[in-house]
Motif scaffolding. Sequence first.
Motif, PDB file in Angstrom:
ATOM      1  N   LEU A 197       0.840  -1.191   0.000  1.00  0.00           N
ATOM      2  CA  LEU A 197       0.000   0.000   0.000  1.00  0.00           C
ATOM      3  C   LEU A 197       0.879   1.247   0.000  1.00  0.00           C
ATOM      4  CD1 LEU A 197      -1.152  -2.116   2.496  1.00  0.00           C
ATOM      5  CD2 LEU A 197      -3.182  -0.790   1.934  1.00  0.00           C
TER       6      LEU A 197
ATOM      7  N   THR B 257       3.754  -1.054   3.686  1.00  0.00           N
ATOM      8  CA  THR B 257       3.159   0.228   3.345  1.00  0.00           C
ATOM      9  C   THR B 257       4.120   1.388   3.562  1.00  0.00           C
ATOM     10  OG1 THR B 257       1.213   1.642   3.717  1.00  0.00           O
ATOM     11  CG2 THR B 257       2.155   0.577   5.651  1.00  0.00           C
TER      12      THR B 257
ATOM     13  N   VAL C 255      -6.778   3.964   0.741  1.00  0.00           N
ATOM     14  CA  VAL C 255      -6.184   2.644   0.500  1.00  0.00           C
ATOM     15  C   VAL C 255      -6.848   1.587   1.375  1.00  0.00           C
ATOM     16  CG1 VAL C 255      -3.954   3.502  -0.304  1.00  0.00           C
ATOM     17  CG2 VAL C 255      -4.315   3.118   2.153  1.00  0.00           C
ATOM     18  N   THR C 256      -7.305   1.990   2.550  1.00  0.00           N
ATOM     19  CA  THR C 256      -7.973   1.040   3.445  1.00  0.00           C
ATOM     20  C   THR C 256      -9.326   0.592   2.891  1.00  0.00           C
ATOM     21  OG1 THR C 256      -8.731   2.974   4.700  1.00  0.00           O
ATOM     22  CG2 THR C 256      -6.827   1.766   5.563  1.00  0.00           C
TER      23      THR C 256
ATOM     24  N   LEU D 288      -8.430  -2.240   0.808  1.00  0.00           N
ATOM     25  CA  LEU D 288      -7.872  -3.320   1.625  1.00  0.00           C
ATOM     26  C   LEU D 288      -8.974  -4.164   2.268  1.00  0.00           C
ATOM     27  CD1 LEU D 288      -5.187  -4.481   2.798  1.00  0.00           C
ATOM     28  CD2 LEU D 288      -5.544  -2.961   4.761  1.00  0.00           C
TER      29      LEU D 288
ATOM     30  N   ILE E 176      -1.915  -1.521  -3.837  1.00  0.00           N
ATOM     31  CA  ILE E 176      -2.953  -0.504  -3.709  1.00  0.00           C
ATOM     32  C   ILE E 176      -2.270   0.861  -3.680  1.00  0.00           C
ATOM     33  CG2 ILE E 176      -4.876   0.374  -2.350  1.00  0.00           C
ATOM     34  CD1 ILE E 176      -5.157  -2.402  -1.104  1.00  0.00           C
TER      35      ILE E 176
ATOM     36  N   VAL F  90      -4.064   2.182   8.183  1.00  0.00           N
ATOM     37  CA  VAL F  90      -3.685   0.832   7.756  1.00  0.00           C
ATOM     38  C   VAL F  90      -3.445  -0.041   8.980  1.00  0.00           C
ATOM     39  CG1 VAL F  90      -1.926  -0.546   6.581  1.00  0.00           C
ATOM     40  CG2 VAL F  90      -2.746   1.572   5.539  1.00  0.00           C
TER      41      VAL F  90
END
Length: 245
Positions: free
Chosen positions: A105, A182, A168-169, A172, A131, A192
Amino acid sequence: MKQSIFTILSNRALTDCVYQMVMEGDTSSITAAGQFVNIRLEGMFLRRPISVCDYDEKRLTIVYKVVGKGTEAMSKMTPGAELDILTGLGNGYDLSLSGDRPVLLGGGVGVPPMYNLAKKLLCAGKKVCVILGFNTKSEIFYEDEFKKLGCDVTVTTVDGSYGTKGFVTTALEGMDYTYFYTCGPEPMLKAVYKASATSGQMSFEERMGCGFGACMGCSCKTLTGYKRICKDGPVMKKEEILWEN
């Protein structure tokens, strides 16, 4: 750590404020994905720490964002110019913990160190998901580069102008992965940390003085005591991070 002179081969804009610079020089002290270099710029008192995007035996690639006088000066440099650079700084990522399906990420200028990491994990036979998080479509870079490597790539934008709307989460959530790596701004790392279903490693962005642990200017408190982001980091394991309130 090694001090060397690098010659600029190319320096091009990827977005309005993000540039990719490719240089030729001695990269022998760079040994792990996630390490960084410290660049001396004429007229600037402190060197500029920049993460390593990619490297081989003779070439070093960095991707940087113009945020001040130093990086603005870098953006105007042309092929043939030389830079005094400290290489091999920081600890880098530990690939041995990745499992078979790691997820990477990257947020904004936290994307570049994910590139060499992805290459190394793919070479080790891992199935790599990436990501990439940005605020809006115009800020996106390196999506195609990761796809060309063979990664499964998801792009998120906060405003929904491209890819998955959110952070990004968001991407995820519900993903099947064995470990995470990350890099990005601290708010993203915190998110994250809370959202991740596995262990993982986080690379912290921090202002630095010397860049190699002498000045103690980038110390942070962890569960095992104080650590220097530049020397003991910038990569830390999820389990050792102590978030400040």
